[in-house]
Design an enzyme around this catalytic site. Structure first.
Site, short mmCIF file in Angstrom:
data_model
loop_
_atom_site.label_atom_id
_atom_site.label_comp_id
_atom_site.label_asym_id
_atom_site.label_seq_id
_atom_site.Cartn_x
_atom_site.Cartn_y
_atom_site.Cartn_z
CG ASP A 128 -2.32 0.53 0.87
OD1 ASP A 128 -2.41 1.72 0.51
OD2 ASP A 128 -3.30 -0.22 0.94
CG HIS B 192 -4.17 2.45 -2.22
ND1 HIS B 192 -4.24 3.08 -1.01
CD2 HIS B 192 -5.44 2.44 -2.71
CE1 HIS B 192 -5.49 3.44 -0.76
NE2 HIS B 192 -6.24 3.07 -1.80
CD GLU C 101 -9.89 4.31 -1.33
OE1 GLU C 101 -10.87 4.52 -0.61
OE2 GLU C 101 -8.74 4.13 -0.86
#
Length: 607
Positions: free
Chosen positions: A270, A340, A405
């Site tokens: 991440d 990420h 995202e």
């Protein structure tokens, strides 16, 4: 307000802290923003300030997207750095009185005995009579040739009994090829007969039998017939934001097996770290497995100034995979692309960073440098090498690539991305994400693997529909994707994200960006509804629970957030809705708390 309680004067100091919110540099009073990376914030006085012993320095922060509602929201990991050598002083956060939020206390669980056997999840069919079988001091397993591993796992699940032929409760194993993969039957009379058509089925049967033997000194005689509702029953563990030891991973696997989950989804990478060894790129773990002051990844999530973190060697990962396989649990690795990806980009800038990209963006976690560039050749070399090594470590036929995202604004001012749009006849920058993910999908297909991704993976409209989508934004996200023809794992944050607080009390840990939910709400989650077409129902493969660990630092905090809600989730994933009974589940759960105590699990108490 900062008070110098030391015996030394402080000059040229910087205040560093973790705070979940986006600072507006124009709305600071007394300090100026040095940097904000994610939720790491560094501040300096806006004019030279010498802080003498006992002196107080006042300043004001206005933070967007910040609400100090519960203990999880408070600043943490606070320290001062000062001087040319960047000396460090830890800062204590004084007690802070949060506004009191009155919540209705969760009622005590049903203290009555279970209706039948204390098995979780509730079996498909249980028929008992008034006779009982006394449990002896030992257990003895007959006809278990080929089931040696399953037998050993079963013995490890027993809290009181041990293997022995004298004074034993006898268990006979009977193969029945008419039973499906995870189906089993248990007949209890003067001995116990366990029937299944596969090693997996025996494993599930033994888990139910272990629960019965752990719960009582005499078994009612009768018959159990069982099989799962959903083929996929998973738990996702984020070991990036806060690291978990291999021993803790194995304990989690043990409990997944005990409650008949069959998948551990292991989140390795991440923005905040890279946690799995990749031999082609040792820089990934050398540079970004640890974070802290002066490191490539700064302190995040309250980890403070000292180096914090760890990673799993390939041998450790293989050890965990083998341990899970003995319990008939598949382990699916996740790497996050294209968003990420900050840790990877920090470790391999020469490969993954376009120095001429002037695009400006801010992710939902406040990062401005965490998205891979799909027009860089290095991006695809990176993906190839990582996928090759992960496929060698993890035999499951799946690999999860994240895909969630990606913020607005990425790639807008990258000349090579703009050229890529034109060269491929694309109309929208989002198609570049689809291009990259389709490349990963094709690569995985060559390795005999299926691509998995969060629901945003279908953005850009490039994936073949054999990709499996994890729908997390809500129940309707699952319905929509399944009806569109994608195979779906339902993991709606409002019912399955176990980092959500149990309630809104200011003293209750956990985040609340999606919701808060108590045990009963977790129990009554229903993945299917009338909006699903017949095709959609067939496409909904199962349910997954998740523990994102931004605010879950210790193993005891992990236990508290996960248990007993994950046990309620076991019944959602395995048992047919018509067999669920909230009152009886409470009674059975009360018995299971004794087993959690035996394992040392620091679960949330309802007694």
């Amino acid at each position: 307000m900062l008070t110098n309680l030391s015996q030394s004067s402080l000059t040229d100091w910087t205040l560093n802290l973790f705070l979940v919110g986006l600072l507006d540099p124009a709305k600071l009073d007394g300090v100026e923003l040095v940097r904000q990376d994610g939720s790491f914030i560094a501040l300096k006085p806006n004019m030279p300030t010498k802080l003498e012993p006992g002196q107080v320095f006042n300043f004001t922060l206005l933070v967007d997207k910040l609400a100090l509602k519960n203990i999880t929201d408070l600043p943490s990991g606070i320290y001062l750095s000062f001087g040319e050598k960047e000396q460090i002083i830890q800062v204590e956060f004084a007690p802070f009185i949060l506004p009191h939020v009155a919540v209705t206390p969760a009622p005590k669980l049903n203290q009555a005995p279970p209706n039948a056997l204390a098995i979780i999840p509730q079996p498909q069919q249980v028929e008992l009579n008034n006779d009982t079988l006394a449990i002896q001091q030992h257990v003895w397993i007959n006809n278990n040739q080929g089931l040696e591993v399953e037998s050993q796992v079963f013995l490890s699940q027993l809290s009181k009994l041990r293997l022995g032929k004298e004074k034993s409760t006898v268990i006979d194993c009977l193969w029945d090829d008419k039973l499906t993969l995870e189906a089993y039957q248990i007949a209890i009379k003067d001995k116990i007969v366990v029937s299944a058509g596969s090693k997996v089925g025996f494993g599930r049967a033994f888990a139910s039998l272990a629960q019965c033997l752990n719960a009582t000194s005499a078994l009612p005689q009768g018959f159990i017939k069982d099989q799962p509702r959903f083929a996929y029953r998973g738990f996702m563990l984020d070991c990036v934001r806060h690291f978990r030891s291999v021993e803790k991973i194995k304990q989690v696997i043990d409990l997944l097996a005990y409650y008949k989950f069959n998948t551990l989804h292991w989140h390795f990478t991440d923005d905040e770290a890279w946690r799995i060894e990749i031999k082609a790129f040792p820089q990934l773990t050398e540079t970004t497995a640890y974070r802290g002051h002066g490191l490539a990844i700064e302190s995040q999530f309250g980890s403070g100034s000292d180096p914090y973190g760890g990673f799993y060697s390939q041998e450790q990962a293989k050890e965990a995979v083998a341990y899970a396989a003995e319990r008939h649990i598949q382990v699916i690795p996740e790497i996050d692309i294209p968003g990420h990806s900050r840790a990877a980009m920090k470790a391999l800038p020469e490969l993954l960073v376009d120095p001429d990209d002037r695009s400006q963006y801010c992710s939902v976690q406040f990062y401005t440098d965490n998205v891979l560039n799909p027009a860089l050749p290095g991006t695809y070399h990176f993906i190839d090498q990582v996928i090759d090594e992960l496929c060698d470590i993890f035999p499951a036929p799946y690999l999860h690539v994240g895909a969630d995202e990606v913020p607005e604004g990425v790639w807008e001012h990258s000349a090579i991305c703009q050229k890529m749009l034109v060269d491929n006849g694309y109309q929208d920058l989002r198609e570049l994400q689809g291009h990259l993910l389709r490349y990963a999908q094709d690569k995985l297909r060559q390795k005999g693997k299926t691509l998995l991704g969060w629901e945003e993976a279908i953005h850009g409209d490039k994936l073949e529909q054999d990709a499996i989508i994890y729908a997390w934004r809500g129940v309707e996200s699952s319905i929509k994707a399944a009806n569109q023809g994608y195979q779906v794992i339902a993991t709606p944050a409002h019912f399955t994200y176990l980092d959500m607080a149990y309630n809104r009390s200011e003293v209750e840990p956990g985040t609340t960006w999606a919701t808060d939910f108590e045990l009963e709400e977790a129990y009554w989650y229903e993945p299917l509804n009338d909006n699903l077409s017949e095709t959609g129902k067939a496409n909904l493969l199962g349910v997954q629970y998740a523990l994102w660990s931004e605010f879950v630092r210790t193993d005891s905090q992990f236990d508290y957030m996960v248990f007993p809600r994950l046990i309620a989730g076991a019944e959602v994933a395995w048992s047919q809705p018509e067999h669920k009974d909230w009152q009886d589940f409470q009674a059975r759960l009360n018995v299971h708390f004794n087993y959690l105590d035996h394992l040392g699990i620091k679960y949330r108490h309802y007694k």
